[in-house]
Design an enzyme around this catalytic site. Sequence first.
Site, PDB file in Angstrom:
ATOM      1  CG  ASN A  16      78.654  21.921  38.955  1.00  0.00           C
ATOM      2  OD1 ASN A  16      78.699  22.239  37.676  1.00  0.00           O
ATOM      3  ND2 ASN A  16      78.943  22.631  40.020  1.00  0.00           N
ATOM      4  N   GLY A  33      91.638  24.066  39.350  1.00  0.00           N
ATOM      5  CA  GLY A  33      92.237  22.823  38.964  1.00  0.00           C
ATOM      6  C   GLY A  33      93.689  23.243  38.786  1.00  0.00           C
ATOM      7  NE  ARG A  66      79.055  29.889  45.650  1.00  0.00           N
ATOM      8  CZ  ARG A  66      78.929  30.456  47.023  1.00  0.00           C
ATOM      9  NH1 ARG A  66      77.762  30.840  47.620  1.00  0.00           N
ATOM     10  NH2 ARG A  66      79.998  30.350  47.932  1.00  0.00           N
ATOM     11  CB  VAL A 100      87.269  20.160  44.359  1.00  0.00           C
ATOM     12  CG1 VAL A 100      87.629  21.665  44.781  1.00  0.00           C
ATOM     13  CG2 VAL A 100      88.359  19.670  44.768  1.00  0.00           C
ATOM     14  N   GLY A 131      90.261  24.566  35.002  1.00  0.00           N
ATOM     15  CA  GLY A 131      89.765  25.852  35.372  1.00  0.00           C
ATOM     16  C   GLY A 131      90.871  26.562  36.401  1.00  0.00           C
ATOM     17  CG  HIS A 174      81.901  23.919  50.889  1.00  0.00           C
ATOM     18  ND1 HIS A 174      82.631  24.770  51.626  1.00  0.00           N
ATOM     19  CD2 HIS A 174      82.075  24.175  49.620  1.00  0.00           C
ATOM     20  CE1 HIS A 174      83.198  25.496  50.975  1.00  0.00           C
ATOM     21  NE2 HIS A 174      82.889  25.373  49.557  1.00  0.00           N
TER      22      HIS A 174
HETATM   23  O1  TXD Z   1      85.726  24.397  48.742  1.00  0.00           O
HETATM   24  C1  TXD Z   1      85.251  23.993  47.605  1.00  0.00           C
HETATM   25  N1  TXD Z   1      85.284  22.755  47.521  1.00  0.00           N
HETATM   26  C2  TXD Z   1      85.385  24.846  46.445  1.00  0.00           C
HETATM   27  C3  TXD Z   1      84.647  24.250  45.235  1.00  0.00           C
HETATM   28  C4  TXD Z   1      86.094  26.068  46.273  1.00  0.00           C
HETATM   29  C5  TXD Z   1      85.870  26.822  45.281  1.00  0.00           C
HETATM   30  C6  TXD Z   1      85.394  26.107  44.210  1.00  0.00           C
HETATM   31  N2  TXD Z   1      84.678  25.248  44.271  1.00  0.00           N
HETATM   32  C7  TXD Z   1      83.885  24.795  43.145  1.00  0.00           C
HETATM   33  O2  TXD Z   1      84.946  24.092  42.181  1.00  0.00           O
HETATM   34  C8  TXD Z   1      83.089  25.657  42.186  1.00  0.00           C
HETATM   35  O3  TXD Z   1      82.027  26.017  42.520  1.00  0.00           O
HETATM   36  C9  TXD Z   1      82.966  24.707  40.998  1.00  0.00           C
HETATM   37  O4  TXD Z   1      81.898  23.881  40.953  1.00  0.00           O
HETATM   38  C10 TXD Z   1      84.418  24.212  40.710  1.00  0.00           C
HETATM   39  C11 TXD Z   1      85.325  24.709  39.884  1.00  0.00           C
HETATM   40  O5  TXD Z   1      85.669  26.045  40.132  1.00  0.00           O
HETATM   41  P1  TXD Z   1      86.472  26.992  39.078  1.00  0.00           P
HETATM   42  O6  TXD Z   1      86.413  28.237  39.753  1.00  0.00           O
HETATM   43  O7  TXD Z   1      87.845  25.942  38.805  1.00  0.00           O
HETATM   44  O8  TXD Z   1      85.577  26.836  37.778  1.00  0.00           O
HETATM   45  P2  TXD Z   1      86.434  27.046  36.323  1.00  0.00           P
HETATM   46  O9  TXD Z   1      87.601  28.107  36.384  1.00  0.00           O
HETATM   47  O10 TXD Z   1      85.040  27.376  35.472  1.00  0.00           O
HETATM   48  O11 TXD Z   1      86.775  25.761  35.916  1.00  0.00           O
HETATM   49  C12 TXD Z   1      85.993  24.647  35.720  1.00  0.00           C
HETATM   50  C13 TXD Z   1      86.610  23.512  34.381  1.00  0.00           C
HETATM   51  C14 TXD Z   1      86.605  24.497  33.254  1.00  0.00           C
HETATM   52  O12 TXD Z   1      87.954  24.387  32.745  1.00  0.00           O
HETATM   53  C15 TXD Z   1      85.552  23.565  32.564  1.00  0.00           C
HETATM   54  O13 TXD Z   1      86.003  23.426  31.025  1.00  0.00           O
HETATM   55  C16 TXD Z   1      85.973  22.250  32.967  1.00  0.00           C
HETATM   56  O14 TXD Z   1      85.912  22.624  34.332  1.00  0.00           O
HETATM   57  N3  TXD Z   1      85.025  21.168  32.837  1.00  0.00           N
HETATM   58  C17 TXD Z   1      85.437  19.866  32.600  1.00  0.00           C
HETATM   59  N4  TXD Z   1      86.384  19.220  32.710  1.00  0.00           N
HETATM   60  C18 TXD Z   1      86.549  17.955  32.404  1.00  0.00           C
HETATM   61  N5  TXD Z   1      85.271  17.068  32.191  1.00  0.00           N
HETATM   62  C19 TXD Z   1      84.203  17.873  32.180  1.00  0.00           C
HETATM   63  N6  TXD Z   1      82.970  16.843  31.834  1.00  0.00           N
HETATM   64  C20 TXD Z   1      84.098  18.943  32.169  1.00  0.00           C
HETATM   65  N7  TXD Z   1      83.014  19.895  32.319  1.00  0.00           N
HETATM   66  C21 TXD Z   1      83.606  21.321  32.719  1.00  0.00           C
END
Ligand code: TXD
Length: 309
Positions: free
Chosen positions: A96, A15, A83, A119, A12, A176
């Site tokens: 999550n 990543g 969020r 993360v 996403g 966090h």
């Molecule tokens: O400081 C920090 N730690 C953070 C954390 C800063 C920013 C964002 N933070 C958290 O990272 C946010 O609250 C989310 O829990 C995650 C990911 O955020 P992002 O903005 O990248 O979310 P997206 O764009 O929705 O991407 C999540 C991806 C998406 O492509 C899904 O298809 C995938 O996760 N996904 C999976 N991938 C692999 N395996 C499984 N099981 C899976 N489930 C969903």
Amino acid sequence: MPRNKISVIGAGNVGATAALRIAELNLGDIVLFDVVEGKPQGVALDISQCTALAGFQGTITGTNSDADMAGSDLVIITAGLPRKPGMTREQLLDVNAGIVGPVAKRVAEHSPDAILMVVTNPLDAMCYAAWTQSGLPKERVLGMAGVLDTSRFRLFAGRELGVAPEKIQALVLGSHGDEMVPVISAATVDGKPLTDMLEAEKIQTLVARTQNGGAEIVGLLKTGSAYYAPGFSIAEMADAILNDRKTLLPCSCLLQGEYGQNDVFMGVPAVLSRHGVEKIVEIMMSDEEKAAFDVAAEKIKALQAGLAS
Ligand code: TXD
């Protein structure tokens, strides 16, 4: 020496941005994994197409198969929901945990020697879930949050003082979440105490904006949360680990006695090396800061307990 293998789980926003920055830093070969078919392959191809422009040395591959991540040196878990406006990070706990727990368990199977960087939010509790589910040693499970929160604080403080954020030295510890603790007593501007440069009220405004830093962006974007600064923060930690830099960075680590806390993942200054968390450093905090740190610990412990039940 063989090149490092870095797997990023979740293709996403966070990543993908982390993968791009890791490629720019030439840290190794990157495998981008997601459950959505085509998504990691598309993102990987797009990033790969920067190679002629950016001079990447490593490869970037997208996959929906665990087998392609086998034998990774570093695995970064960004899989999970972000969020939406009005939500707290804690509200993401159940959904999550259902993603991060099983993913971490599989990491231990396909990459038993890897260092695991978590993360996904709520960050500290997700580290605990990843540690318990993977069975990896505590030194090899850590979370990214403090580097980002500290970078936010340094930006806001730098702007307020009219100095480059690089000149601000600070550490944001604890959770966090809303209980994060910017350690103001140890913050400096070009070596001088921040408290000598700014009045207490102004500093409080900076602290509040840092604590609200993620929500401010969620409120503006409306469809998700921050990803550029999180992506850079992940890469900073990946660089410290893979290049064995022994850099002191604020990370979520399992505390077992440090700072008077036990069995809780929370943000503390840690020396990062090829072994992962080489050492947790205990710094001085004011009584007020330590009290805020302990409040954060209780909040995280309650979330961790919620995971077990
Ligand atoms: O400081 C920090 N730690 C953070 C954390 C800063 C920013 C964002 N933070 C958290 O990272 C946010 O609250 C989310 O829990 C995650 C990911 O955020 P992002 O903005 O990248 O979310 P997206 O764009 O929705 O991407 C999540 C991806 C998406 O492509 C899904 O298809 C995938 O996760 N996904 C999976 N991938 C692999 N395996 C499984 N099981 C899976 N489930 C969903």
